[in-house]
Enzyme design. Structure first.
Site, PDB file in Angstrom:
ATOM      1  N   ASP A   1      -1.883  52.346 -26.303  1.00 26.14           N
ATOM      2  CA  ASP A   1      -2.513  52.502 -24.986  1.00 26.14           C
ATOM      3  C   ASP A   1      -2.477  51.172 -24.238  1.00 26.14           C
ATOM      4  O   ASP A   1      -2.359  50.098 -24.845  1.00 26.14           O
ATOM      5  CB  ASP A   1      -3.974  52.941 -25.141  1.00 26.14           C
ATOM      6  CG  ASP A   1      -4.071  54.316 -25.771  1.00 26.14           C
ATOM      7  OD1 ASP A   1      -3.095  55.084 -25.684  1.00 26.14           O
ATOM      8  OD2 ASP A   1      -5.133  54.604 -26.358  1.00 26.14           O
TER       9      ASP A   1
HETATM   10  N1  URA Z   1      -4.999  55.444 -31.079  1.00 27.70           N
HETATM   11  C1  URA Z   1      -5.440  55.311 -29.800  1.00 27.70           C
HETATM   12  O1  URA Z   1      -6.392  55.973 -29.393  1.00 27.70           O
HETATM   13  N2  URA Z   1      -4.821  54.432 -29.008  1.00 27.70           N
HETATM   14  C2  URA Z   1      -3.786  53.658 -29.406  1.00 27.70           C
HETATM   15  O2  URA Z   1      -3.281  52.855 -28.627  1.00 27.70           O
HETATM   16  C3  URA Z   1      -3.338  53.802 -30.747  1.00 27.70           C
HETATM   17  C4  URA Z   1      -3.965  54.699 -31.551  1.00 27.70           C
END
Ligand code: URA
Length: 235
Positions: free
Chosen positions: A103
């Site tokens: 993310d």
């Molecule tokens: N899980 C998430 O919620 N975000 C990420 O970036 C990686 C794993």
């Protein structure tokens, strides 16, 4: 077609400056002719020699990035900064993409490559390449969370594979997943009413984010490191 100094540098590990010096010093031949201009353009089938050594085509490139916050895991985006913008010019080549998504606000280990088969292998849930994250949440970490993660949390897109939660502090833990669904860790903690406030990927398979790689920086992986990503780790 790519510049001669760029090809030499990307295939040998010489810096761009060193590659330019080798070219202007008359040490490089292309198809048997000495070429002294670094701007000379070469294609895939050209035969390049540095001294007596043939510079062979490097099939694929594997890069580790210490991803900072604020970058999206994409090759292009009309409005946002992408992780590809963090790849330095000497490592940049066409076809690179991030192998898996973190993310925008997640930090840590990201692999960037031009090897689609490799990316598929390390991301496919069937291959069980584990991904370990350091997580901070806004509520105390509970035994119920640990048990729920181990049993398999039910999300709206199906039951998650079993995940390991190791408590490291009142609000912090490590979570190890063997799949990578959209916002998976955030959604898993969401099932317990908790919000993830910090998320950092520490490892993929047996490969850990190098301690000496500052946030925002990249470097090429060695063959041994690439193999470690696919190696089985004991959980
Ligand atoms: N899980 C998430 O919620 N975000 C990420 O970036 C990686 C794993």
């Amino acid at each position: 077609m790519e510049r001669l100094d760029k090809i030499i540098s990307s295939r040998t590990g010489l810096s761009r400056k060193e590659a330019k010096a080798a070219v202007s010093g008359g040490k490089v031949t292309v198809n048997g002719n000495i070429i002294r201009s670094s701007e000379y353009k070469v294609g895939e089938n050209d035969e390049i020699f540095l001294g007596c050594n043939k510079i062979s085509e490097k099939a694929h490139l594997y890069i580790v990035l210490h991803k900072p916050k604020g970058y999206v895991s994409a090759t292009e985006d009309p409005t946002q900064k992408t992780v590809l913008e963090l790849v330095p010019e000497e490592l940049m080549r066409s076809g690179l993409f991030p192998a898996g998504r973190l993310d925008k606000d997640t930090t840590g280990l990201m692999i960037i490559t031009d090897d689609g088969d490799f990316a598929h292998r390390i991301l496919s849930p069937k291959k069980h390449v584990s991904k370990k994250y350091a997580v901070t949440i806004d509520l105390p970490v509970t035994d119920a969370m640990e048990k729920g993660f181990a049993e398999g949390i039910e999300l709206n897109d199906g039951i998650c594979k079993t995940a390991k939660l190791e408590k490291t502090g009142e609000y912090t833990c490590f979570v190890t997943l063997s799949e990578g669904r959209y916002h998976q860790i955030k959604r898993m903690f969401g099932c317990f009413g908790a919000k993830v406030t910090e998320l950092h990927r520490l490892s993929m398979g047996g490969f850990f984010l190098p301690d000496d790689l500052p946030e925002g920086e990249c470097r090429e992986l060695t063959e041994e490191e690439v193999a470690l990503i696919e190696s089985k780790v004991k959980e």
